[in-house]
Design a protein around this motif. Structure first.
Motif, PDB file in Angstrom:
ATOM      1  N   GLY A 188       0.818  -1.206   0.000  1.00  0.00           N
ATOM      2  CA  GLY A 188       0.000   0.000   0.000  1.00  0.00           C
ATOM      3  C   GLY A 188       0.857   1.263   0.000  1.00  0.00           C
TER       4      GLY A 188
ATOM      5  N   THR B 151       2.413   1.721  -3.430  1.00  0.00           N
ATOM      6  CA  THR B 151       1.407   2.169  -4.388  1.00  0.00           C
ATOM      7  C   THR B 151       1.137   3.666  -4.210  1.00  0.00           C
ATOM      8  OG1 THR B 151       0.406  -0.003  -4.157  1.00  0.00           O
ATOM      9  CG2 THR B 151      -0.868   1.650  -5.343  1.00  0.00           C
ATOM     10  N   ALA B 152       1.009   4.088  -2.967  1.00  0.00           N
ATOM     11  CA  ALA B 152       0.666   5.487  -2.701  1.00  0.00           C
ATOM     12  C   ALA B 152       1.809   6.443  -3.059  1.00  0.00           C
ATOM     13  CB  ALA B 152       0.270   5.661  -1.244  1.00  0.00           C
TER      14      ALA B 152
ATOM     15  N   ASP C  25      -0.945  -1.062  -8.745  1.00  0.00           N
ATOM     16  CA  ASP C  25      -2.371  -0.791  -8.732  1.00  0.00           C
ATOM     17  C   ASP C  25      -3.144  -1.937  -9.398  1.00  0.00           C
ATOM     18  OD1 ASP C  25      -4.227   1.333  -7.935  1.00  0.00           O
ATOM     19  OD2 ASP C  25      -4.775   1.330 -10.069  1.00  0.00           O
TER      20      ASP C  25
ATOM     21  N   ASP D 114      -3.316   2.209   0.912  1.00  0.00           N
ATOM     22  CA  ASP D 114      -3.202   3.207  -0.152  1.00  0.00           C
ATOM     23  C   ASP D 114      -4.243   4.311   0.040  1.00  0.00           C
ATOM     24  OD1 ASP D 114      -2.572   4.451  -2.610  1.00  0.00           O
ATOM     25  OD2 ASP D 114      -4.152   3.302  -3.612  1.00  0.00           O
TER      26      ASP D 114
END
Ligand SMILES: Nc1ncnc2c1ncn2[C@@H]1O[C@H](COP(=O)(O)OP(=O)(O)OP(=O)(O)O)[C@@H](O)[C@H]1O
Ligand SMILES: [Mg+2]
Lengths: 223, 346
Positions: free
Chosen positions: A41, A44-45, A63, A115
């Motif tokens: 997460g 991804t962020a 993603d 995320d």
């Protein structure tokens, strides 16, 4: 009523074992999901456009992985990963074996929740840290993690509750736990009392987890 | 201290290219409070954010103490940023940390040892007057108090430069006043240079030594604050000044005057002490009727406005107006209802 309770009490040992197995499956799969899903997460962020380590190709891949993982129905995942489970655990039945599909289902879920939680952190605060000369790693730990901790805790709570539900499903293919009991005794042998008891125990378990999660989240929430 | 040379910043969006900064040249001296004022979208935030490279310039140079920061490697830039404090309109404090924790944050980033950190944090919290709130969380503070935390945090690594991006824009007038006072005080005590941007002329009037007026990505006027008030050259500058100095007079003033020429005279500083009106009356054989008068204070210098009705021969009136202008006063002719009379150009 008392008669019913005495009759049910004969199965107390069974129920306790079921609770134990459920907690074991949920606990371990949750642990694995957090260990892998949390970094997933975060990555991804922070690779998203405009974030501290913008990297569009990496972001898109992560993603997609999360989306695919989230879109496979658990019941299919459970069957599909049997070969993998055999490789890891040595068998495809039993509570330990159930941990593999449970963790696999929960990893992308935790990834997405983390995320989302990180996207709620104010860009201004991140920018303030950058203006102070913070490194990306310092921003990850000192800003993103601490600022989103309440949301992450609530997300993990939600994951735990989902896992309790999934673990009952895993019981159906020999995974053990409360779900297994409900099916073997309640459904196959028409012992409705046992079926109801497992459901009540599951409800209480979910309530407890939610209560604990709320308590913990509140402890870290100073907004 | 800061020298900005030929700075250009362009934003490319899908549809168009926006030139947010169009060839900015600026020098800011050590120890001064330099203000940049301009309407929304002028490029103020973009400009201040290029000074610590939160925004990367498209071209041009930014020298801080002679060092061109636009070409610094990332880790050197981070070190450099530790010596540039910044405060924000929305404070940008960490909600998860107390006042103490927030002020300690930049010191942790800079790797200051714990004992030293605690000493400095206490001193800073004392400096901004929040000693009794040290263990509160931002959510428990007022806007003014949050900005004090922001200031303490910005000062933690003993910067030489403080950047303020609309730091008082979300505060009420009272808190604004006290935050500006605090900024002026720390400038004096810590020999800090402060670059601030604002869209409020009041802020410029209260604390700035020099000011630049920005419009559409350019600096259109620049100078000492007092000079700008006395002698604004651009219409935008005039509008900003009018926003804080009340040029609107009670309407009744204009109801029962005698039909003479209405003029508005503004003067700054010294001229206040000269007997100009009486010389005007004597020299040009005019009757001067004072309808209204008031004096504002700009950084300790009187700034006066008078509404006069001049009666006499029209030629003499015009000569009288020129006489006042010759003495360094700003004179504007008003129509009968008190509005600026565009027709009469003296
Ligand atoms: N990231 C961006 N992408 C595209 N355009 C931008 C970006 N940031 C700013 N701009 C544009 O640049 C111009 C200047 O913006 P800037 O924020 O510097 O103005 P400002 O003077 O600070 O205005 P305000 O008083 O409203 O804060 C505006 O036209 C704005 O739309
Ligand atoms: Mg702005």
């Amino acid at each position: 009523m008392t008669e019913l309770l005495t009759r049910l009490s004969r199965y107390n040992q069974l129920m306790l074992a079921g609770i134990n197995e459920t907690l074991y499956m949920v606990g371990f799969s949750l642990l694995i999901a957090v260990i892998i899903g949390l970094p997933l997460g975060f990555l991804t962020a922070i690779t998203r456009k405009g974030h501290i380590m913008e990297n569009t190709p990496v972001h898109k891949v992560l993603d997609l992985v999360i989306n695919i993982g989230r879109s496979v129905p658990f019941i299919i995942l459970m069957v599909a990963v049997i070969p993998l489970t055999r490789v890891i655990v040595g068998t495809s039945i039993g509570t330990t074996a159930a941990i593999v599909p449970l963790a696999l289902a929960a990893i992308p879920f935790v990834g997405r929740i983390v995320d989302n939680a990180l996207q709620e952190v104010s860009p201004g605060v991140i920018e303030a840290a950058q203006a102070m000369g913070a490194t990306p790693l310092q921003i990850v730990f000192k800003v993103l993690f601490s600022e989103s901790l309440p949301a992450i805790i609530l997300g993990i709570t939600l994951t735990a509750i989902n896992l309790i539900g999934y673990s009952a499903m895993a019981g159906a293919i020999g995974g053990g736990g409360l779900g297994d009991i409900a099916i073997r005794y309640g459904y196959q042998r028409f012992k409705v009392g046992i079926m109801i008891e497992t459901v009540i125990i599951l409800v209480i378990l979910v309530q407890l987890v939610q209560w604990l999660g709320n308590l913990l989240a509140k402890r870290f929430d100073h907004r | 201290m800061i020298e900005i040379k030929n700075l250009v910043k362009k934003y490319k969006t899908r549809q168009e290219e926006i030139t947010a900064l169009n060839n900015i040249n600026l020098k800011i001296n050590e120890g001064e409070i330099f203000g940049i004022i301009g309407p929304s979208g002028a490029g103020k935030s973009t400009l201040i954010r290029t000074v610590n490279l939160l925004e990367k310039p498209s071209s041009g140079e930014i020298l801080i103490n002679g060092e061109n920061i636009t070409s610094l490697a990332p880790d050197l830039l981070r070190k450099r940023r530790q010596k540039i404090g910044m405060i924000f309109q929305h404070f940008n404090l960490l909600n998860s940390r107390t006042v103490r924790g927030n002020v300690s944050f930049p010191l942790e980033i800079a790797g200051v040892a714990k004992a030293e950190r605690e000493k400095r944090v206490d001193r800073l919290i004392e400096l901004v007057g929040l000693a009794d709130r040290a263990d509160h969380y931002p959510a428990q503070l007022s806007g003014g108090q949050k900005q004090r935390v922001g200031i303490a945090r910005a000062l933690a690594n003993e910067p030489e430069l403080l950047l303020s991006d609309e730091a008082t824009s979300s505060l009420d007038p009272e808190s604004t006043g006290s935050i500006l006072e605090l900024l002026a005080r720390i400038r004096d005590e810590m020999k800090l240079t402060i670059l601030l941007i604002t869209h409020e002329m009041e802020v410029i009037k209260q604390v700035c030594d020099r000011v630049a007026v920005m419009e559409k990505g350019r600096i259109i006027e620049e100078g000492k604050v007092i000079d700008l008030f006395a002698n604004p050259r651009q219409s935008l500058t005039r509008r900003f000044i009018k926003s804080i100095i009340d040029f609107n007079f009670p309407e009744e003033l204009f109801k029962d005057h005698n039909g003479g020429e209405l003029i508005r005279v503004s003067f700054l500083g010294k001229s206040t002490h000269q007997p100009l009106i009486s010389s005007l009356v004597k020299t040009f054989e005019l009757d001067a009727n004072i309808l209204y008068g008031k004096i504002d204070d700009i950084q300790g210098i009187p700034f006066g406005t008078l509404i006069l009705e001049l009666e006499g021969e029209y030629n003499q009136v015009l000569k009288g107006i020129n006489y006042l202008k010759g003495k360094g006063l700003t004179v504007e002719v008003l129509s009968d209802d008190g509005a600026l009379d565009q027709a009469v150009q003296v």
